[in-house]
Scaffold this motif. Sequence first.
Motif, PDB file in Angstrom:
ATOM      1  N   VAL A 164      -2.170   5.786   7.614  1.00 30.20           N
ATOM      2  CA  VAL A 164      -1.401   4.827   8.403  1.00 30.20           C
ATOM      3  C   VAL A 164      -0.490   5.539   9.412  1.00 30.20           C
ATOM      4  O   VAL A 164      -0.507   5.239  10.601  1.00 30.20           O
ATOM      5  CB  VAL A 164      -0.559   3.904   7.490  1.00 30.20           C
ATOM      6  CG1 VAL A 164       0.272   2.934   8.307  1.00 30.20           C
ATOM      7  CG2 VAL A 164      -1.466   3.155   6.519  1.00 30.20           C
ATOM      8  N   ARG A 172      -4.386   4.888  -0.239  1.00 29.98           N
ATOM      9  CA  ARG A 172      -3.594   5.490   0.844  1.00 29.98           C
ATOM     10  C   ARG A 172      -3.022   6.841   0.426  1.00 29.98           C
ATOM     11  O   ARG A 172      -2.864   7.749   1.224  1.00 29.98           O
ATOM     12  CB  ARG A 172      -2.464   4.536   1.240  1.00 29.98           C
ATOM     13  CG  ARG A 172      -1.585   5.153   2.293  1.00 29.98           C
ATOM     14  CD  ARG A 172      -0.695   4.136   2.960  1.00 29.98           C
ATOM     15  NE  ARG A 172       0.229   4.823   3.842  1.00 29.98           N
ATOM     16  CZ  ARG A 172       1.300   4.268   4.348  1.00 29.98           C
ATOM     17  NH1 ARG A 172       1.581   2.994   4.085  1.00 29.98           N
ATOM     18  NH2 ARG A 172       2.102   4.960   5.133  1.00 29.98           N
ATOM     19  N   ASP A 183       0.821  -1.209   0.000  1.00 30.79           N
ATOM     20  CA  ASP A 183       0.000   0.000   0.000  1.00 30.79           C
ATOM     21  C   ASP A 183       0.858   1.263   0.000  1.00 30.79           C
ATOM     22  O   ASP A 183       0.377   2.349   0.310  1.00 30.79           O
ATOM     23  CB  ASP A 183      -0.962   0.005   1.193  1.00 30.79           C
ATOM     24  CG  ASP A 183      -0.235   0.161   2.520  1.00 30.79           C
ATOM     25  OD1 ASP A 183       1.005  -0.020   2.552  1.00 30.79           O
ATOM     26  OD2 ASP A 183      -0.901   0.456   3.537  1.00 30.79           O
ATOM     27  N   ASP A 227      -2.212  10.983   5.751  1.00 23.24           N
ATOM     28  CA  ASP A 227      -1.818   9.577   5.587  1.00 23.24           C
ATOM     29  C   ASP A 227      -2.546   8.716   6.611  1.00 23.24           C
ATOM     30  O   ASP A 227      -2.412   8.914   7.821  1.00 23.24           O
ATOM     31  CB  ASP A 227      -0.312   9.404   5.757  1.00 23.24           C
ATOM     32  CG  ASP A 227       0.106   7.983   5.450  1.00 23.24           C
ATOM     33  OD1 ASP A 227       0.467   7.719   4.286  1.00 23.24           O
ATOM     34  OD2 ASP A 227       0.036   7.115   6.347  1.00 23.24           O
TER      35      ASP A 227
END
Length: 755
Positions: free
Chosen positions: A524, A296, A284, A522
């Motif tokens: 993550v 993402r 990702d 982002d």
Amino acid sequence: MSQSKDFLRIKVEEDLKSGKYKEIITRFPPEPNGFPHIGHAKSIFINFGIARDYNGHCNLRMDDTNPTKEDTKYVEALKDAVLWLGYDWGDNIHFTSDYFPKIYDYAVQLIKMGKAYVDSLTEEQIREYRGTVKEAGKRSEYANRTIEENLDLLERMKNGEFKDGEHVLRAKIDMSAANMKMRDPLLYRIRHAHHFRTGDDWCIYPMYDFAHCLSDYIEGVSHSICTLEFENNRDIYDWVLDELELKLPRPYQSEFARLGINYTVMSKRKLLELVQEEKVSGWDDPRMPTIAGYKRRGYTKESILNFCEQIGIAKANSMVDVSQLEFCIRDDLNKKVPRVMCVLDPLKVTIENYEGSEEIDASYYPHDVPKEGSRKIPFSKEIYIEREDFMENPPKGYFRLTPNQPVRLRHGFIISCKEVIKDENGNILEIKAEYYPNSKSGSDTSGIKVKSAIQWLSAKEAKKVEIRLYDRLFKSEAPQGLEDINPDSLKIIKNALVEPAVIDDKIDERFQFERQGYFYVDPVDSSEENPVFNRIVGLKDSWAKKTKTVKPQAKETKETKKQTAKTQVIGTEEAMNNEQKELFDTYTKELGLNTEVSNILARDEALSSFYQDCLNLLKSPISLANMVVNEVARELKEKEIAQLKFTANDIVELVKLIDDGIISSKIAKEVFEELAKNGKSPKQIVEEKGLIQISDPEVISPIIDEVIAKNPDNVAKFKAGNTKLLGFFVGQVLKTTGGKANPKVVNKLVAEKLK
Ligand code: ATP
Ligand code: MG
């Protein structure tokens, strides 16, 4: 539903009309051996799209017949991708492995019909026996086995009595078929491997060509849509289903063109390599062409679907320009996301005549976007602007802040530069500025004209964020391997600053940072303590200029035209990227080039790399830069480096001739013209044409005397004080010598003689 019907939909409609099928059933059949990429998005768009358009349904089928490569994490990624794109398989998620018992029964049936046999040739022999495109193949001696023998061997293969590769099951078709795939194709092979779903139940696995058509049939699929590389497999598809004399209706296969995009790779195998070699942070990684990567990075599903719609469904493979995908995301976000200010490389500006603080109310959206919302932008004495929005010695066409040119702070006041504070190395530390109290945006009565508006942030309230700037993962249009990776595909800026509202308001996850591009939090790595923003895409296509061969295919819509016009008013000359800025600094600070020449060189990749080649051969930065910017640049406008008749070596030789006083720079232009035309060496050209510079005063003196004698009036004017006429005399002398006289010597002699 798409407006113009593609060939697949035309076929579907015909089949519905003729009553061939009661319901349209399609399937998306990925092998769960990697994350799906944008090519799969096209397949999802087509298969689920057709089912939706004709009130049918689309199955999600995991084609899991290769136990060594498959994994549940890929199954999850595939499900995520389909859902994210807005499609739903309902109850219809299937696995080919669920059909293993049925597929085995069909194999037994084929043997019983005398249409399949167990072969015991080695892999190499099988290949050899297959023949070539020109030569017919030869059938294996094992094809004569009896039905009983074949049934017994297949059963024992299944029971694990043999090693991998000892036997295979083959269809008995035609070893001289023109379609090589029909030369007794393999149906089953032995693989002692653990399967992620069936565990160790099986040690024989069906081949794609056997499993796929039967899985389609078992599921009642009507239209089996796949990519063009399976065109030759269609004959087997039909053969298996026809020979087994299955109850109708049965599915038929149709093929469409695979999606390829330049500057990336599009195969799970190659993408896996990037992950395994840690060239990216994972499947990702926002630079990956995977659906997870785009998601993402901040791409919207609408932009991906629009892209799939735009590229259409064709029967011929072609490469799509990645700028078309970038166009789609820009086009989508342009109308949706709030616009705010961010400073990537802060330069402090102290507004000396401002005290206190205030808040400026500013809309998040431009007036032509039907969305409401605004935020307060704090303003105070100390602000930050983008370092590249100030230049002490600006080149022509620089519209931002300079010591002599005021600029507007976006949504705010006009400021002008009063003083530039530098450190001992000449680096700019701070700007002392003044603001005009009656110049506020929206109520400006100052009458001051500015050429652009720049982004800025109040120093105290600005919030620190991490910015990740992504560029294309590969530097070449058709990457061959890992060696083509773009080393600059990711740049991390740790201490960028944004407006406080971006963090506090949480009005959106995506923003346009004015003049910088579109950004996404982002999902993550971003946290309260360390907010991280991914650049989804820049505001303009910055590659279109760099590489001349690529033409964006996207049509310009009214919206994008408006958008470009608007960013030009705000942004004027496009900001340099970091790499260009670095080059610019090296040129001005280390090599002593003027800002105009540096600006031209730094912004042109081909030119700056050619210049660097020259510099490596000769340490004469200024002469070389002049030659490259004035002469070489002209050639490079029309040609690629590889098409030039000359090399860096030739340019160096030419510049040496100037530096050594052998030719004048005027003559050098003439030599260059020759060089560019026929590629002869500069020395040879100078010799052949007798262009050697005249520096001997003995030779030049009489020519000057002649010029003086011919122009008595100008001599009188000169003596009366019009010293500008010195240039006139020098020019006349140079002209008389056809540009061969050394201008320095001429200058000196003329000045002496006219005294
Ligand atoms: P890869 O080579 O990337 O592994 P594949 O063809 O093996 O791809 P599968 O997962 O087996 O991929 O295919 C699932 C479906 O997606 C197939 O119907 C295939 O035709 C389709 N597909 C795969 N790649 C593309 C692509 N680049 N463009 C359009 N459809 C594609
Ligand atoms: Mg594959």
